[in-house]
Design a protein around this motif. Structure first.
Motif, mmCIF file in Angstrom:
data_model
loop_
_atom_site.group_PDB
_atom_site.id
_atom_site.type_symbol
_atom_site.label_atom_id
_atom_site.label_comp_id
_atom_site.label_asym_id
_atom_site.label_seq_id
_atom_site.Cartn_x
_atom_site.Cartn_y
_atom_site.Cartn_z
ATOM 1 N N SER A 242 -14.839 63.884 -28.031
ATOM 2 C CA SER A 242 -14.350 62.554 -27.504
ATOM 3 C C SER A 242 -14.484 61.548 -28.711
ATOM 4 C CB SER A 242 -15.215 62.266 -26.384
ATOM 5 O OG SER A 242 -15.132 63.205 -25.114
ATOM 6 N N GLN B 149 -10.363 62.616 -29.491
ATOM 7 C CA GLN B 149 -9.726 62.052 -28.301
ATOM 8 C C GLN B 149 -9.854 60.432 -28.441
ATOM 9 O OE1 GLN B 149 -8.599 64.286 -25.899
ATOM 10 N NE2 GLN B 149 -7.591 62.705 -24.858
ATOM 11 N N CYS B 150 -10.811 59.778 -29.022
ATOM 12 C CA CYS B 150 -10.380 58.362 -29.373
ATOM 13 C C CYS B 150 -9.311 58.003 -30.136
ATOM 14 C CB CYS B 150 -11.844 57.850 -29.811
ATOM 15 S SG CYS B 150 -12.233 58.363 -31.340
ATOM 16 N N GLN B 151 -9.025 58.765 -31.181
ATOM 17 C CA GLN B 151 -8.013 58.795 -31.981
ATOM 18 C C GLN B 151 -6.527 58.661 -31.140
ATOM 19 O OE1 GLN B 151 -8.264 57.840 -35.230
ATOM 20 N NE2 GLN B 151 -10.319 57.944 -35.097
ATOM 21 N N ASP C 165 -6.474 58.278 -27.678
ATOM 22 C CA ASP C 165 -6.418 57.208 -26.795
ATOM 23 C C ASP C 165 -6.098 55.678 -27.306
ATOM 24 O OD1 ASP C 165 -6.989 59.341 -25.037
ATOM 25 O OD2 ASP C 165 -9.002 58.813 -24.779
ATOM 26 N N TYR C 166 -6.413 55.760 -28.522
ATOM 27 C CA TYR C 166 -6.301 54.442 -29.293
ATOM 28 C C TYR C 166 -4.958 53.419 -28.826
ATOM 29 C CZ TYR C 166 -5.963 50.544 -32.605
ATOM 30 O OH TYR C 166 -6.091 49.289 -33.007
ATOM 31 N N SER C 167 -3.867 54.198 -29.015
ATOM 32 C CA SER C 167 -2.500 53.494 -28.824
ATOM 33 C C SER C 167 -1.391 54.373 -28.430
ATOM 34 C CB SER C 167 -2.202 53.008 -30.119
ATOM 35 O OG SER C 167 -1.840 53.914 -30.920
ATOM 36 N N CYS C 168 -1.937 55.537 -27.642
ATOM 37 C CA CYS C 168 -0.877 56.534 -27.124
ATOM 38 C C CYS C 168 0.104 55.875 -25.998
ATOM 39 C CB CYS C 168 -1.692 58.095 -26.395
ATOM 40 S SG CYS C 168 -2.587 57.390 -25.159
ATOM 41 N N LEU D 80 -4.053 55.639 -18.895
ATOM 42 C CA LEU D 80 -4.528 54.590 -19.701
ATOM 43 C C LEU D 80 -3.264 53.571 -19.499
ATOM 44 C CD1 LEU D 80 -5.127 56.836 -23.066
ATOM 45 C CD2 LEU D 80 -6.786 55.247 -21.635
ATOM 46 N N HIS E 90 -3.967 49.623 -18.389
ATOM 47 C CA HIS E 90 -3.560 48.133 -19.180
ATOM 48 C C HIS E 90 -2.844 47.382 -18.215
ATOM 49 C CE1 HIS E 90 -4.560 49.402 -23.125
ATOM 50 N NE2 HIS E 90 -3.844 50.508 -23.052
#
Length: 158
Positions: A20, A24-26, A28-31, A86, A90
């Motif tokens: 994670s 995973q955070c990479q 989730d950042y802007s997907c 995600l 937003h």
């Protein structure tokens, strides 16, 4: 490869935390902004990547099948559902006015738009602009407007 060499020394929680934090955070950042615009081939490669992560976390063989049971054990969603989650996160922040202005600038409630007949529209829906369908604005509004009204009425972001 380093993680695979050390996986026997790590327990389930440690493997999940490492994946994670490092991988995973990479994603989730802007997907939510770029995922709708990529082709099916790249979308499939992202799912393959996530399946490898799940195999690592669960300490499975590299050919093991990843299904709903494995996803539930790790607490992950399939890539398209993760992106949708995600994006809708937003949108709820935009609806609750807790997002930055640049993110909410293109989101107009139907009752705020004077150019559209709103007799049959729902108050919690957004005006869908006539832009490319591969943009965040279009896909997020489309996903939001397709949700049931009961879900759109919830105020809590959690």
């Amino acid at each position: 490869k380093f993680l695979y060499r050390c996986r026997e020394m790590l327990n389930f929680e440690s493997r999940k935390t490492l994946c994670s934090a490092l991988i995973q955070c990479q994603f989730d950042y802007s997907c939510s902004s770029w995922y709708p615009g990529i082709g099916k081939g790249l979308q499939d490669k992202l799912q393959v990547m996530q399946n490898k992560i799940i195999r690592f976390i669960l300490n499975l063989d590299n050919r093991a099948h990843i299904g709903n049971r494995e996803l539930a054990k790790t607490g992950f969603l399939k890539v398209p559902e993760r992106v949708k989650q995600l994006k809708l996160g937003h949108v709820i922040k935009i609806k609750n006015k807790t997002s930055p202005y640049y993110l909410s600038a293109n989101f107009q409630s139907l009752n705020e738009n004077e150019n559209r007949i709103v007799t049959r529209s729902k108050v919690s829906n957004f005006y869908k602009p006539r832009v490319c369908t591969n943009t965040f604005v279009y896909s997020a509004i489309n996903d939001w407007n397709n949700l049931p009204s009961e879900i759109k009425e919830i105020k809590n972001e959690n």
